[in-house]
Design an enzyme around this catalytic site. Structure first.
Site, short mmCIF file in Angstrom:
data_model
loop_
_atom_site.label_atom_id
_atom_site.label_comp_id
_atom_site.label_asym_id
_atom_site.label_seq_id
_atom_site.Cartn_x
_atom_site.Cartn_y
_atom_site.Cartn_z
N SER A 138 13.52 -7.52 13.66
CA SER A 138 13.50 -6.47 12.65
C SER A 138 14.84 -6.28 12.25
O SER A 138 15.88 -6.44 12.68
CB SER A 138 13.05 -5.12 13.32
OG SER A 138 13.11 -4.03 12.33
N TYR A 187 12.93 1.19 19.78
CA TYR A 187 12.63 0.10 19.05
C TYR A 187 13.95 -0.69 18.66
O TYR A 187 13.84 -1.99 18.59
CB TYR A 187 11.96 0.67 17.43
CG TYR A 187 11.24 -0.18 16.66
CD1 TYR A 187 10.23 -0.89 16.84
CD2 TYR A 187 12.05 -0.80 15.56
CE1 TYR A 187 9.88 -1.82 16.09
CE2 TYR A 187 11.66 -1.75 14.87
CZ TYR A 187 10.36 -2.41 14.97
OH TYR A 187 9.68 -3.16 14.18
N1 LIG Z 1 5.73 -4.41 9.28
C1 LIG Z 1 7.11 -4.36 9.31
O1 LIG Z 1 7.61 -3.88 8.05
C2 LIG Z 1 7.96 -4.85 10.15
C3 LIG Z 1 9.55 -4.83 10.20
C4 LIG Z 1 10.19 -5.31 10.98
C5 LIG Z 1 9.44 -5.88 12.17
N2 LIG Z 1 7.93 -5.81 12.29
C6 LIG Z 1 7.60 -6.39 13.60
O2 LIG Z 1 6.52 -7.22 13.25
C7 LIG Z 1 5.80 -7.12 14.45
C8 LIG Z 1 4.18 -6.97 13.68
O3 LIG Z 1 4.30 -5.65 13.23
P1 LIG Z 1 3.35 -5.37 12.17
O4 LIG Z 1 3.96 -4.59 11.10
O5 LIG Z 1 2.39 -6.31 11.84
O6 LIG Z 1 2.49 -4.22 13.11
P2 LIG Z 1 0.85 -3.92 13.23
O7 LIG Z 1 0.64 -2.61 14.02
O8 LIG Z 1 0.46 -3.85 11.74
O9 LIG Z 1 0.07 -5.07 13.81
C9 LIG Z 1 0.56 -5.36 15.30
C10 LIG Z 1 -0.67 -5.90 15.99
O10 LIG Z 1 0.05 -6.22 17.39
C11 LIG Z 1 -1.15 -5.75 18.21
N3 LIG Z 1 -0.25 -5.28 19.46
C12 LIG Z 1 0.36 -4.33 19.85
N4 LIG Z 1 0.96 -4.17 21.09
C13 LIG Z 1 0.44 -4.92 21.61
C14 LIG Z 1 0.48 -5.68 22.99
N5 LIG Z 1 1.09 -4.93 23.88
N6 LIG Z 1 -0.25 -6.70 23.22
C15 LIG Z 1 -1.13 -7.23 22.32
N7 LIG Z 1 -1.09 -6.98 21.04
C16 LIG Z 1 -0.50 -5.91 20.77
C17 LIG Z 1 -1.72 -4.66 17.45
O11 LIG Z 1 -2.99 -4.20 18.31
C18 LIG Z 1 -1.81 -5.28 16.32
O12 LIG Z 1 -2.79 -6.11 15.80
C19 LIG Z 1 5.94 -6.17 15.40
O13 LIG Z 1 6.93 -6.89 16.36
C20 LIG Z 1 6.97 -5.19 14.34
O14 LIG Z 1 7.88 -4.47 15.40
C21 LIG Z 1 7.36 -5.26 11.40
#
Ligand SMILES: NC(=O)c1ccc[n+]([C@@H]2O[C@H](COP(=O)([O-])OP(=O)(O)OC[C@H]3O[C@@H](n4cnc5c(N)ncnc54)[C@H](O)[C@@H]3O)[C@@H](O)[C@H]2O)c1
Length: 260
Positions: free
Chosen positions: A142, A155
């Site tokens: 991230s 985080y």
């Molecule tokens: N969206 C953003 O802007 C952003 C920015 C930086 C980093 N990220 C990272 O990207 C990744 C995905 O984020 P997102 O925005 O798609 O999140 P989201 O919450 O929209 O989707 C995450 C998915 O992961 C699943 N999940 C969470 N914990 C889990 C576990 N312990 N075991 C199995 N499945 C699990 C959830 O059920 C969900 O389907 C994460 O690691 C997040 O930290 C996202």
């Protein structure tokens, strides 16, 4: 990516789902892992509706359980015989609070999923890739893995750790044909980010979103499909020599000092 076998964790929503769709459009075989079974089934239905030929294996698993991770890797090998790509994506944000006020149980949970879950995935998938002398891994860090972010101590700590493990895996397994990188998304509009805006301004999350977007050099948030294109490149054989990097995809925001 045709006929490549790719494991995607956190595949039910957000970035994982976007990557799954992009890879389905290119003919990859997908192992979709998530702990939300209902959403996982919905995601699979949506993929098969658009790309009916796609071979998918669904695994309901919590990535913070070492046993569950070992099981999803074993199931993948049993079903498809190999693992070409790994999108090590599942993660949570936790609840926002200053460092000294942070709920210790939530702190531990964020570390369990974002750090330990990513580590278990690497631990069990890398040996499969070593046997093939080929693999492409994309871990999800991230901008919070490059910089501090107010009120998000576990985080930020976990995402810096993901960046560190990425360097480590790249150093130790490059000789086996395995390239490992991380992506560092800024604010990409997924369910996780929508929830964060609710925490920042419970009365008016749309206002929080607009304010956030106005500070980005591009004046907008990122789209999951944009992240999926970068991930697809890093997972492909087109990428022959990029390894050990944490690549920001954030509209340039992480380079900013002061107001844009
Ligand atoms: N969206 C953003 O802007 C952003 C920015 C930086 C980093 N990220 C990272 O990207 C990744 C995905 O984020 P997102 O925005 O798609 O999140 P989201 O919450 O929209 O989707 C995450 C998915 O992961 C699943 N999940 C969470 N914990 C889990 C576990 N312990 N075991 C199995 N499945 C699990 C959830 O059920 C969900 O389907 C994460 O690691 C997040 O930290 C996202």
């Amino acid at each position: 990516m045709k006929d490549k076998v790719v494991v995607i964790t956190g595949a039910a929503m957000g970035l994982g789902f976007a990557v799954a769709k992009e890879l389905a459009s290119r003919g990859s075989k997908l192992v979709l892992v998530d702990y939300n079974e209902e959403k996982l089934n919905e995601a699979n239905d949506a993929i098969l509706k658009d790309f009916p030929e796609t071979k998918t294996l669904l695994v309901t698993a919590d990535v913070s359980s070492e046993e569950a991770v070992k099981a999803y890797v074993d199931k993948t090998v049993k079903e498809f015989g190999k693992i070409d790509g790994f999108y090590n994506n599942a993660g949570i944000e936790g609840k926002q609070a200053p460092l000294t006020e942070y709920d210790v149980n939530i702190f531990k949970k964020v570390i369990d999923i974002n750090l330990n879950g990513v580590y278990y995935g690497l631990r069990y998938i890398i040996p499969v890739m070593q046997k093939q002398n080929f693999g492409r891994i994309v871990n999800v860090a991230s901008v919070g893995g490059i910089r501090g972010v107010l009120n998000q101590t576990p985080y930020v700590a976990s995402k810096h750790a993901v960046s560190g493990m990425t360097k480590q895996a790249a150093l130790e397994y490059g000789k086996d044909g395995i390239l490992t990188n991380a992506i560092a998304p800024g604010a990409i509009l997924t369910p996780m980010v929508a929830e964060a805006f609710k925490q920042v301004n419970p009365e008016d999350p749309a206002k929080a979103e607009k304010e956030y977007a106005s500070r980005n050099p591009t004046r907008r948030l990122g789209k999951p499909e944009e992240v999926a294109k970068l991930v697809t490149y890093l997972l492909s054989e087109e990428n022959g020599y990029v390894s050990g990097q944490t690549i920001a995809i954030d509209g340039g925001e992480s380079n900013m000092y002061g107001n844009a």
